[in-house]
Design a protein around this motif. Sequence first.
Motif, PDB file in Angstrom:
ATOM      1  N   LYS A  78     -37.644 -30.185 -19.119  1.00  0.00           N
ATOM      2  CA  LYS A  78     -37.344 -29.156 -18.121  1.00  0.00           C
ATOM      3  C   LYS A  78     -38.681 -28.529 -17.725  1.00  0.00           C
ATOM      4  O   LYS A  78     -39.074 -27.469 -18.202  1.00  0.00           O
ATOM      5  CB  LYS A  78     -36.372 -28.128 -18.728  1.00  0.00           C
ATOM      6  CG  LYS A  78     -35.673 -27.275 -17.702  1.00  0.00           C
ATOM      7  CD  LYS A  78     -34.503 -26.530 -18.333  1.00  0.00           C
ATOM      8  CE  LYS A  78     -34.069 -25.367 -17.454  1.00  0.00           C
ATOM      9  NZ  LYS A  78     -33.638 -25.730 -16.110  1.00  0.00           N
ATOM     10  N   GLU A  91     -27.556 -36.221 -11.030  1.00  0.00           N
ATOM     11  CA  GLU A  91     -27.112 -34.855 -11.288  1.00  0.00           C
ATOM     12  C   GLU A  91     -27.326 -34.041 -10.019  1.00  0.00           C
ATOM     13  O   GLU A  91     -27.654 -34.598  -8.972  1.00  0.00           O
ATOM     14  CB  GLU A  91     -27.862 -34.253 -12.478  1.00  0.00           C
ATOM     15  CG  GLU A  91     -29.363 -34.200 -12.272  1.00  0.00           C
ATOM     16  CD  GLU A  91     -30.121 -33.530 -13.409  1.00  0.00           C
ATOM     17  OE1 GLU A  91     -29.506 -32.878 -14.267  1.00  0.00           O
ATOM     18  OE2 GLU A  91     -31.352 -33.643 -13.408  1.00  0.00           O
ATOM     19  N   CYS A  92     -27.160 -32.735 -10.121  1.00  0.00           N
ATOM     20  CA  CYS A  92     -27.372 -31.850  -8.968  1.00  0.00           C
ATOM     21  C   CYS A  92     -28.757 -31.215  -9.129  1.00  0.00           C
ATOM     22  O   CYS A  92     -29.508 -31.590 -10.022  1.00  0.00           O
ATOM     23  CB  CYS A  92     -26.273 -30.807  -8.907  1.00  0.00           C
ATOM     24  SG  CYS A  92     -24.620 -31.513  -9.138  1.00  0.00           S
ATOM     25  N   THR A  93     -29.099 -30.258  -8.275  1.00  0.00           N
ATOM     26  CA  THR A  93     -30.479 -29.742  -8.324  1.00  0.00           C
ATOM     27  C   THR A  93     -30.750 -28.931  -9.585  1.00  0.00           C
ATOM     28  O   THR A  93     -31.879 -28.892 -10.067  1.00  0.00           O
ATOM     29  CB  THR A  93     -30.810 -28.888  -7.085  1.00  0.00           C
ATOM     30  OG1 THR A  93     -29.975 -27.725  -7.094  1.00  0.00           O
ATOM     31  CG2 THR A  93     -30.570 -29.651  -5.786  1.00  0.00           C
ATOM     32  N   GLY A  94     -29.703 -28.298 -10.127  1.00  0.00           N
ATOM     33  CA  GLY A  94     -29.870 -27.533 -11.365  1.00  0.00           C
ATOM     34  C   GLY A  94     -28.609 -27.569 -12.200  1.00  0.00           C
ATOM     35  O   GLY A  94     -28.327 -26.633 -12.947  1.00  0.00           O
ATOM     36  N   GLU A  95     -27.827 -28.637 -12.048  1.00  0.00           N
ATOM     37  CA  GLU A  95     -26.556 -28.746 -12.765  1.00  0.00           C
ATOM     38  C   GLU A  95     -26.262 -30.210 -13.070  1.00  0.00           C
ATOM     39  O   GLU A  95     -26.663 -31.100 -12.321  1.00  0.00           O
ATOM     40  CB  GLU A  95     -25.375 -28.207 -11.918  1.00  0.00           C
ATOM     41  CG  GLU A  95     -25.504 -26.783 -11.422  1.00  0.00           C
ATOM     42  CD  GLU A  95     -26.221 -26.692 -10.080  1.00  0.00           C
ATOM     43  OE1 GLU A  95     -26.381 -27.736  -9.404  1.00  0.00           O
ATOM     44  OE2 GLU A  95     -26.646 -25.583  -9.712  1.00  0.00           O
ATOM     45  N   GLY A 124     -23.714 -25.939 -15.480  1.00  0.00           N
ATOM     46  CA  GLY A 124     -25.079 -25.496 -15.742  1.00  0.00           C
ATOM     47  C   GLY A 124     -25.041 -24.061 -16.214  1.00  0.00           C
ATOM     48  O   GLY A 124     -24.057 -23.352 -15.978  1.00  0.00           O
ATOM     49  N   GLY A 181     -27.759 -31.544 -20.568  1.00  0.00           N
ATOM     50  CA  GLY A 181     -27.284 -30.185 -20.318  1.00  0.00           C
ATOM     51  C   GLY A 181     -26.562 -29.595 -21.524  1.00  0.00           C
ATOM     52  O   GLY A 181     -25.783 -30.278 -22.191  1.00  0.00           O
ATOM     53  N   ILE A 182     -26.836 -28.341 -21.773  1.00  0.00           N
ATOM     54  CA  ILE A 182     -26.193 -27.650 -22.897  1.00  0.00           C
ATOM     55  C   ILE A 182     -24.778 -27.230 -22.496  1.00  0.00           C
ATOM     56  O   ILE A 182     -23.852 -27.275 -23.312  1.00  0.00           O
ATOM     57  CB  ILE A 182     -27.102 -26.497 -23.370  1.00  0.00           C
ATOM     58  CG1 ILE A 182     -28.326 -27.148 -24.053  1.00  0.00           C
ATOM     59  CG2 ILE A 182     -26.371 -25.540 -24.308  1.00  0.00           C
ATOM     60  CD1 ILE A 182     -29.520 -26.271 -24.193  1.00  0.00           C
ATOM     61  N   THR A 183     -24.590 -26.894 -21.227  1.00  0.00           N
ATOM     62  CA  THR A 183     -23.226 -26.638 -20.732  1.00  0.00           C
ATOM     63  C   THR A 183     -22.459 -27.960 -20.668  1.00  0.00           C
ATOM     64  O   THR A 183     -21.264 -27.998 -20.987  1.00  0.00           O
ATOM     65  CB  THR A 183     -23.280 -26.002 -19.329  1.00  0.00           C
ATOM     66  OG1 THR A 183     -24.345 -25.051 -19.284  1.00  0.00           O
ATOM     67  CG2 THR A 183     -21.970 -25.315 -18.986  1.00  0.00           C
ATOM     68  N   GLN A 184     -23.129 -29.021 -20.263  1.00  0.00           N
ATOM     69  CA  GLN A 184     -22.510 -30.353 -20.234  1.00  0.00           C
ATOM     70  C   GLN A 184     -21.952 -30.704 -21.615  1.00  0.00           C
ATOM     71  O   GLN A 184     -20.808 -31.139 -21.762  1.00  0.00           O
ATOM     72  CB  GLN A 184     -23.575 -31.382 -19.829  1.00  0.00           C
ATOM     73  CG  GLN A 184     -23.111 -32.830 -19.805  1.00  0.00           C
ATOM     74  CD  GLN A 184     -24.290 -33.799 -19.651  1.00  0.00           C
ATOM     75  OE1 GLN A 184     -25.320 -33.668 -20.328  1.00  0.00           O
ATOM     76  NE2 GLN A 184     -24.156 -34.728 -18.728  1.00  0.00           N
ATOM     77  N   HIS A 186     -30.920 -24.165 -26.733  1.00  0.00           N
ATOM     78  CA  HIS A 186     -31.823 -23.946 -25.586  1.00  0.00           C
ATOM     79  C   HIS A 186     -33.282 -23.888 -26.053  1.00  0.00           C
ATOM     80  O   HIS A 186     -34.163 -24.497 -25.433  1.00  0.00           O
ATOM     81  CB  HIS A 186     -31.467 -22.654 -24.856  1.00  0.00           C
ATOM     82  CG  HIS A 186     -30.369 -22.804 -23.848  1.00  0.00           C
ATOM     83  ND1 HIS A 186     -30.549 -23.398 -22.626  1.00  0.00           N
ATOM     84  CD2 HIS A 186     -29.066 -22.429 -23.888  1.00  0.00           C
ATOM     85  CE1 HIS A 186     -29.413 -23.386 -21.943  1.00  0.00           C
ATOM     86  NE2 HIS A 186     -28.496 -22.811 -22.692  1.00  0.00           N
ATOM     87  N   ARG A 195     -33.693 -38.644  -7.501  1.00  0.00           N
ATOM     88  CA  ARG A 195     -34.152 -38.078  -8.770  1.00  0.00           C
ATOM     89  C   ARG A 195     -35.415 -38.815  -9.190  1.00  0.00           C
ATOM     90  O   ARG A 195     -35.615 -39.987  -8.798  1.00  0.00           O
ATOM     91  CB  ARG A 195     -33.056 -38.281  -9.833  1.00  0.00           C
ATOM     92  CG  ARG A 195     -33.198 -37.345 -10.998  1.00  0.00           C
ATOM     93  CD  ARG A 195     -32.950 -36.001 -10.506  1.00  0.00           C
ATOM     94  NE  ARG A 195     -33.008 -34.890 -11.364  1.00  0.00           N
ATOM     95  CZ  ARG A 195     -33.356 -33.690 -10.881  1.00  0.00           C
ATOM     96  NH1 ARG A 195     -33.712 -33.501  -9.639  1.00  0.00           N
ATOM     97  NH2 ARG A 195     -33.305 -32.649 -11.654  1.00  0.00           N
TER      98      ARG A 195
HETATM   99  N1  PMP Z   1     -29.825 -30.389 -14.640  1.00  0.00           N
HETATM  100  C1  PMP Z   1     -30.861 -29.682 -14.199  1.00  0.00           C
HETATM  101  C2  PMP Z   1     -31.877 -30.339 -13.336  1.00  0.00           C
HETATM  102  C3  PMP Z   1     -30.991 -28.332 -14.565  1.00  0.00           C
HETATM  103  O1  PMP Z   1     -32.025 -27.606 -14.124  1.00  0.00           O
HETATM  104  C4  PMP Z   1     -30.004 -27.738 -15.370  1.00  0.00           C
HETATM  105  C5  PMP Z   1     -30.122 -26.298 -15.755  1.00  0.00           C
HETATM  106  N2  PMP Z   1     -30.893 -26.141 -16.917  1.00  0.00           N
HETATM  107  C6  PMP Z   1     -28.922 -28.525 -15.790  1.00  0.00           C
HETATM  108  C7  PMP Z   1     -28.872 -29.853 -15.410  1.00  0.00           C
HETATM  109  C8  PMP Z   1     -27.842 -27.964 -16.651  1.00  0.00           C
HETATM  110  O2  PMP Z   1     -28.318 -27.718 -17.952  1.00  0.00           O
HETATM  111  P1  PMP Z   1     -27.743 -26.540 -18.832  1.00  0.00           P
HETATM  112  O3  PMP Z   1     -26.284 -26.708 -18.890  1.00  0.00           O
HETATM  113  O4  PMP Z   1     -28.395 -26.759 -20.155  1.00  0.00           O
HETATM  114  O5  PMP Z   1     -28.130 -25.266 -18.183  1.00  0.00           O
END
Ligand code: PMP
Length: 305
Positions: free
Chosen positions: A159, A193-197, A256, A219-222, A57, A148
């Motif tokens: 980010k 992708e999604c708005t934050g995932e 995410g 994504g780090i969870t990805q 991160h 996007r």
């Molecule tokens: N895409 C977007 C636009 C995000 O904001 C996030 C959250 N950081 C993710 C994907 C997922 O990333 P991560 O698994 O690193 O949180």
Amino acid sequence: MPITPSEQIWMNGRMVPWDEARIHVLTHTLHYGNGVFEGIRAYETSEGPAVFRLTPHIERLFRSAKIFMLDIPYSVDDLIGATKETVRVNGLPSCYIRPLVYLGYGEMGLNPLPCDVDVSIAVWPWGAYLGDEGIRNGVRMKISSWQRHDPNAMPPAAKGTGMYINSQMAKVEAVKSGYDEAILLSPQGYVSECTGENLFIVRDGVILTPPISAGALEGITQDAVMTIARDLGYQVRFDNILRSDLYVAEEAFLTGTAAEVVPIRSVDDRELGEPGPMTRAIQEVFFRAVRGEEDRYKEWNEVVA
Ligand code: PMP
């Protein structure tokens, strides 16, 4: 989701009481949206609070800053140490962590280069971003009418704070239309992708997720979920996905830091049904891994103590 205050926030090298962590209204980033940030989680483990994949991160924070030419006046190790210290002093067993790099007070105008670069790290207790019910039974998704970013307008690999206007437009549209979350397509029409995932689907038994060239954040969870999926014996790869692939997916889920691993129940009212067996198996290992209960992923648990 409301914020529950904790005790101390790290600001430019010192701990500041929560209520005193203030900035001036002429803070540059507040006006022009040039800043970068991270969203990280610490989980309770048998060795005390452990930050999930803290190093990747913080490394991504520095890559985001490099893209925007923000010169962070600390090293990666400094901010890893500062993050652990912030979790420690707040005494929370688990929390969400928000490091923010922003341009401070003192300069105005569109050239950001003369601005001071400020850094803060805040932590607070935060539950499931898309709800416990979402984690259990899945969420309803809408493909957004907003696209996007084109990578030559706004680099999706960074980010950046201002980049999230795009996500917020899509989120508002989805929520106002009665859905839980939005899916954005790239300017070329592929699923991004999604708005934050990040997003995953299963087609013909293979797990697919859009490449960063489709506008997704790395994504780090990805990345964790791709490792878990491979270790479970599944085939998984980056590939372009069309919106119709979503409608006929055998399974789908999003990943995410805030959301964790959440099954997708439907896309544009096309029902995908109950969370599928691959989604469930990945979820189970993921939630064990973040709590330090999976020996093979121990290096993901960066213990704070
Ligand atoms: N895409 C977007 C636009 C995000 O904001 C996030 C959250 N950081 C993710 C994907 C997922 O990333 P991560 O698994 O690193 O949180």
